[in-house]
Design an enzyme around this catalytic site. Sequence first.
Site, PDB file in Angstrom:
ATOM      1  N   LYS A  85       0.846  -1.193   0.000  1.00  0.00           N
ATOM      2  CA  LYS A  85       0.000   0.000   0.000  1.00  0.00           C
ATOM      3  C   LYS A  85       0.886   1.250   0.000  1.00  0.00           C
ATOM      4  CE  LYS A  85      -4.044   1.919   2.453  1.00  0.00           C
ATOM      5  NZ  LYS A  85      -4.861   1.851   3.680  1.00  0.00           N
ATOM      6  N   SER A 160      -9.797   2.267   2.667  1.00  0.00           N
ATOM      7  CA  SER A 160      -8.884   2.948   1.786  1.00  0.00           C
ATOM      8  C   SER A 160      -7.950   2.038   1.004  1.00  0.00           C
ATOM      9  CB  SER A 160      -8.038   3.927   2.593  1.00  0.00           C
ATOM     10  OG  SER A 160      -7.197   3.229   3.494  1.00  0.00           O
ATOM     11  N   SER A 184      -9.969  -0.027   6.878  1.00  0.00           N
ATOM     12  CA  SER A 184      -9.332   0.049   5.554  1.00  0.00           C
ATOM     13  C   SER A 184      -8.634  -1.213   5.088  1.00  0.00           C
ATOM     14  CB  SER A 184      -8.324   1.208   5.523  1.00  0.00           C
ATOM     15  OG  SER A 184      -9.012   2.434   5.537  1.00  0.00           O
TER      16      SER A 184
END
Lengths: 508, 504
Positions: A85, A160, A184
Site C-alpha cells: 500500500k 482505503s 481500511s
Amino acid sequence: MTEPSLFRRTAAELADSIASGEVSAVEVAQAHVERIAAVDDAETGVHAFLHVDAERALATAAEVDAKRAAGERLGPLAGVPLALKDVVTTADMPTTAGSKILEGWQPPYDATITRKMREAGIVILGKTNMDEFAMGSSTENSAFGPTRNPWDLSRIPGGSGGGSSAALASFEAPLAIGTDTGGSIRQPAAVTGTVGIKPTYGGVSRYGLIACASSLDQAGPCARTVLDAALLHQVIAGHDPLDSTSIDQPVPDVVAAAMRGADGDLAGLRVGVVKELGGEGYQAGVEARFTEAVEVLGKLGAEVVEVSCPHFVYALPAYYLILPSEVSSNLARFDAMRFGLRIGDDGARSAEEVMNLTRGAGFGAETKRRIILGTYALSSGYYDAYYGQAQKVRTLVSRDFDVAFEQVDVLVSPTAPTTAFPIGEKVDDPLAMYKNDLCTIPSNLAGNASASFPCGLAGEDGLPVGLHVMAPVLADDRLYRVGAALEQALVSEWGGPLLNKVPEPAGS
Amino acid sequence: MPTAVALPSFSDVIARFDPVMGMEVHVELGTITKMFCGCSTEFGGEPNSQVCPTCLGLPGALPAVNQTAVESAIRIGLALNCQIAEHCRFARKNYFYPDMPKNFQISQYDEPIAYDGWTEVTVDTEDGPRTVHIGIERAHMEEDTGKSLHVGGATGRIHGASHSLLDYNRAGIPLIEIVTKPIEVEPEIAPAVARAYVSGLRDLIRALGVSDARMELGQMRCDANVSLKPSGTTTLGTRTETKNVNSLRSVERAVTFEIRRQASVLDAGETVIQETRHWHEDTGETTSGRVKEEAEDYRYFPEPDLVPVAPSRDWVDQLRTTLPEPPAARRARLQQEWNFTDLEMRDVVNAGAAELIEETIVAGSDAAGAKKWWLGEISRTANERGAPLDAAGITPVDVARVETLIKEGALNDKLARQVVEGVLAGEGSPDQVVEARGLAIVSDESALGTAVDEAIAGQPDVAEKIRGGNMGAVGALIGAVMKATRGQADAKRVRELILERLNS
Ligand SMILES: [Zn+2]
C-alpha cells in the site's frame, strides 16, 4: 488437468515451489509482472497499482534465487511477490499516500515493515492505490483515479486499501500490505472476497507508515488465504523501538493458529454475535451469508451466543471526531517547505502564502473536510464537547469489548453492511460512505485485533460478503483459528476458493 | 513603537504601583542526542547536517522519548522542590511556522512532569540581604524548533527579507520550560529578584550537570511577564511578555523598563495591551511584537505517537539522591569553610565566582588568594570584554599555579599580576608567560649580590645611616635594587642581603 498459472497460486504454495527449486523466484516475479501488465490498466483495468517496479522486483527475486543456489536458508516467504500500500515508505520507490501533495515524493528511508519484508526475501512488486491519506471506503478519494473491483469493474474495491485488495482478487499479487484506521484492511477484503487482518494496535510497527490517525492506524497482512495472511503477519509483527506505541511482547503464533484452525475443529470456542451490528441498513444478502457463516462455526463445534455491546452505536460519531482531530495535526507537515508539492513559490509570495496555495491545491475534498472538522473539534471552547467526549465514548467502547470477552472468545458481525457499491454512487454523500465502517470502527477505537474472511456471495448481486471476527488485544491468533476453520469448511462446500469465481478481466 | 514621552522614574512608579512578575525560562538540555531521535545535539555543525526523518518531520517518521532527557527533567523538578508526576503525557501544540518541521511542537500541556515547587533567592536591600521565596508552577519537557535566517533585509528580521534559510539542526533538541507562579515582592526589589531568580536557576542547572546553561549561546532563554496594579490593590493588571531576554543584566533592565513603560501607559489613561514584546539590548527598551488579540489557539491534544511517561517512585527516589547540595546551603557551607564575611561572600556570589574559587582551592590555592584574583584582575578583564567570568581566558588551575609561584617565592605580587595579565591576554599558561616575559624573581644570588653591592656603592650616605642603626633607611636601598632588577627580585631576600653586607 493443467497446472494453474503461477500467479493463481497461494503464497504458501509459491514459497514451497521456490524452496524446492520447482520454479525460480524470478519466474514467479515475471509471471506477476506480466499479470499486472495484462489487467491493471489505469483507464480500463483494475488499476490496483500506482507504481510498479518490475526491474527491481526481478532483481530482488534473482537475489533470492542466488541465495537458494548458494544453500542459504530462506525465510518462509522468500521470493513471494507482494503489493505494498502506497502509505508505507520505501527508499527505492515513490510514496504518495494517494495524494497529489506527495506526488513523486521519494522517501529517504524504509518503513520498519518494509525493511522486515526485504529481510525476509519478499519481492515488492510496487505500490498500491488508496484513498488519499487512507481516508475513504472506496479508493475513489485517490488523487490518481479509482481502483476497480475485479468482481465488477464498475464497482469500488473498498477503501482505503482498495488497491491492495483488488491486486489480490485479480491475482496480481498473492500477498499485500494494508493499513486499517477504521476498516481500511477489512472492508476492502470483504468486498473483494479476500482475507484482511487488522492486528492488535501496537502489534505491527507504524514507523514509516504515513499517519492518518496515529491512535487508530494499524498495518496488517492481506492475502487470498488465511495461512498466507498468517505467514505475512509473522514477518511484519513485533516490537520496534522506533515506534513507542508498539507492544514489547511476544507475537502470538498466528501460523500455528491458522494450521490448527484448518483442522476444522472449533470445539470449546465461544462465539458472540454482536446484537448491535445488524438489522436496519444491512443488505439482505449480507445478512444471509453472515448468518450462514455463523451456523458453519456452530457446526464446527463453536458455542454461539448473542452479545450486546451497547456503546458500539456511538463508535461512529466518536470516531469521526477523534480521527479528524489527529488528521488535522498529522497533515500539518504537508506545507511545501521540506518535501512534496510546492505551489506559488514565485519569489514574491511569503512562506505562508505558499503553504496556503500548496495545501489548497494538493489536498482533495475529503482530506480538506476532515482537516477542517478536526481543527474545529480541537479548538479551545469545543475541545471538551467534541474531542473530550469522543475519548470518553472510546473508553466505553473498550469496556464493552472487555465485558463481552469475559463471556466469549471472539465476537462476530458482518464486515460491512453492504457489498461493493458502484463507483460514483456515494461520492457526494460522505455520511453514507462513513456508514460502511460501522462494524469495523469499534476495534480501531479499542485497539483489539479483528479480521475479515470471505463467506460467500450475496444473492441479489453476486458480490462477496465478509465475516468480521473480533478478538481481544494480543489474541490475534484466535482470528486465524476461526478464519482457517471457516475457510476449509466453506471452500469444500463451494468446491474451491471463492476467488475462482472472479470473472477474468477482458484482455487478459 | 518609540517612546513618545519620557518615562516616569522607577522610584516614582513603585511608589504608586505594585509589579507582578512571572518568569518562563527555557533550558536546552545537554543530552548527547535529541529529544525524540538519535541525532546529535552538538552546537555549531554545518546547517542541516544533524537531521533525520523524525526531526525533519518527514511523513511516516515517529518520535521516541530520550530517557536521559526525562531523567534531567525529573532532577530539575526535584531540585526545584516540585512534585513529580506519576503519570504524564506529551501533548501537541499546533501552529504553522516553517522552522517547525511537523507544524506542531511536542510539548506538555496539562500534565507537566514536575509541578508545584519552590526555590529561594537572595537579593541585597538597604537593610541587608533579603531572601525571597519563589513558587514554581511547573517544569515540562518539549522539543526545540529549527532556526530561521532571514536574508536580504536590513534588520535580519522577516520583514523586508528577500528569502529565508532554515537550519533544522536545533529542531528536536530537548528543552525544559520552567514557569514560576506570580512573583509579588516589595516593588523596589522586583527587578533584582527577577535577575537573582534567573541567576540562581542557572547555577542550579549547572550544578545538576544537565546543561551548561550559557545564556549567550541560547542554551538558557528567558521570557519575562510583567503587569502592574495600583499599590495595595489585588486585581491583576494586563500583562506583557517580553521574549528572549538573554543575559542576567538584561533581565533586570527589561523588567525595570516594562514597569516604567506600563506605568506611563496607565498614567496617560490608556490600557496596557496584552502582547509579546521584543527586548532591545542596545536601547534598553522593549517594543511591541505580536499582539495577542485573542489568546492563540494551539489546539493542544495528547500526543498519540507517544505513550505516557510514568516514572516509578523508586526511580524518582534514586534520582533524589543524585541532587547537588541546595545553593543556599552550599553558599553557607563555603562561606564558613573559606572564612569570608557576609559582604565578601555576597561579592563572590554576585560575581558568579563561587564555583571558580572552589575549583581554584581544589587546585592548590588558599581561599583569600583565589578570591583576590577572581574578584580583582579577572573580573575587571571579563567586564571589559563583556564575557562571563568563566570565559575570561584563565582557568582555576592557572590561578592556583600563580598562587603557588607566589608562595614559593618565584613571583611577588607585582609580577604575579603581570603573569595573570599575560594569561588573560592569551599568552599561554602561567609558566609559559613567566618564561616568555622573563618575569621570574631574580633568585640568582650572585646577580642579586652584584645589584645589592652596586646599590650600596651608589648611596654611601644611606649605607652609613643603616650601619648606624637607622633601619628605616633600608627601604631606599631595596628600592634601588628592585629598580635595577626591574622588579624581579624578592624584596625580602634583598633586605636580608643588604643587612648581611652592612652589619658584617
Ligand atoms: Zn533526528
